[in-house]
Write a protein that holds these residues in place. Structure first.
Motif, PDB file in Angstrom:
ATOM      1  N   UNK A 152      29.457  39.411  37.073  1.00 28.88           N
ATOM      2  CA  UNK A 152      29.449  40.631  36.290  1.00 28.88           C
ATOM      3  C   UNK A 152      30.559  41.640  36.489  1.00 28.88           C
ATOM      4  N   UNK A 153      30.876  42.063  37.720  1.00 31.94           N
ATOM      5  CA  UNK A 153      31.738  43.243  37.908  1.00 31.94           C
ATOM      6  C   UNK A 153      33.051  43.250  37.137  1.00 31.94           C
ATOM      7  N   UNK A 154      33.895  42.221  37.214  1.00 29.60           N
ATOM      8  CA  UNK A 154      35.172  42.313  36.481  1.00 29.60           C
ATOM      9  C   UNK A 154      34.981  42.384  34.975  1.00 29.60           C
ATOM     10  N   UNK A 155      33.998  41.649  34.462  1.00 31.02           N
ATOM     11  CA  UNK A 155      33.766  41.657  33.020  1.00 31.02           C
ATOM     12  C   UNK A 155      33.160  42.971  32.555  1.00 31.02           C
ATOM     13  N   UNK A 156      32.259  43.535  33.356  1.00 30.50           N
ATOM     14  CA  UNK A 156      31.669  44.828  33.002  1.00 30.50           C
ATOM     15  C   UNK A 156      32.767  45.876  32.879  1.00 30.50           C
TER      16      UNK A 156
END
Length: 255
Positions: A152-156
């Motif tokens: 999740x983190x980079x895409x969020x």
């Protein structure tokens, strides 16, 4: 897995599913952070169970939301994400056996960085990013998904900066997580590294995840979006520090 451990795992996954349904992310981070902190399961076993539960949550959400997926951006992300998922899984296998402290330190660091990212809402861009940026962030997401089932983190960060409706962002993210989960589950199966013994009791969380997903859709909390982000930030930051600090101290030779 003892009854108390199982209950703790069910509560953890229910909270994670509720948060992900509202925000489009955080299921893997909350679940893996809680497991790493409490030692409910080994990290490789936990990542496998989280992949299955992520797929359950995503499928339930996409039964109605698939029409809102940004398919062009989705394809770009997956082109880079899938091969890097294999790289991430190989790293997990390398570190899981003899480098458990490194594994906990890396996971804790990822969670801390992710929580800090959530603390500040990304400024929206005036125009959509170039294709290469989706490939770049998709590759990082695949690496993290392969290691910890937390893509999740980079895409969020990247998607929440795009000039597109929040509903489209959320459904696209969930679709990416679902397909990553399918590939990761298949990879674990082909590698013969499926969880053993009582770890399979973790699948009892499936109805809990489904119920939490439905509850979040049907009865969202009376909280502003910024308040929800702050709550998730605080939980993730504390769990990341608690998880990584002991591992870092041990690696530094202070214990």
């Amino acid at each position: 897995m003892s009854l108390l451990t199982l209950i703790g795992f069910l509560v953890l996954t229910g909270a994670a599913a509720y948060a992900q349904t509202l925000t489009g992310f955080a299921f893997g981070l909350i679940t893996m952070g809680g497991i790493g902190l409490t030692g409910l399961l080994s990290l490789p076993e936990a990542a496998m169970i989280v992949s299955v539960l992520t797929l359950v949550n995503a499928t339930q959400m996409l039964l109605k939301g698939w029409r809102d997926v940004a398919w062009r951006e989705f394809r770009l992300v997956m082109i880079a994400s899938i091969p890097m998922l294999f790289v991430g899984y190989a790293l997990l296998e390398t570190l899981a056996g003899t480098q458990a402290d490194w594994l906990r330190a890396i996971l804790g660091g990822v969670i801390i960085i992710s929580s800090l990212q959530l603390a500040k809402k990304p400024e929206p861009l005036a125009r959509p990013s170039r294709n290469v940026s989706f490939l770049f962030f998709g590759g990082i997401a695949g690496l993290m998904g392969g290691m910890f089932s937390t893509a999740g983190p980079p895409l969020v960060y990247h998607f929440y900066r795009q000039p597109m409706p929040l509903l489209k962002i959320r459904e696209t993210l969930v679709t990416v997580f679902a397909l990553n989960a399918v590939f990761r589950i298949g990879l674990v199966g082909l590698s013969g590294d499926l969880p053993t013994g009582s770890a399979w009791f973790g699948l009892l969380a499936i109805p809990v995840v489904m119920a939490a997903t439905y509850a979040a859709r049907r009865w969202p909390p009376p909280l502003a979006a910024v308040t929800m982000r702050r709550i998730v930030f605080a939980l993730l930051f504390l769990s990341g520090v608690s998880l990584s600090a002991p591992a870092v101290v041990h690696l530094a030779g202070f214990t």
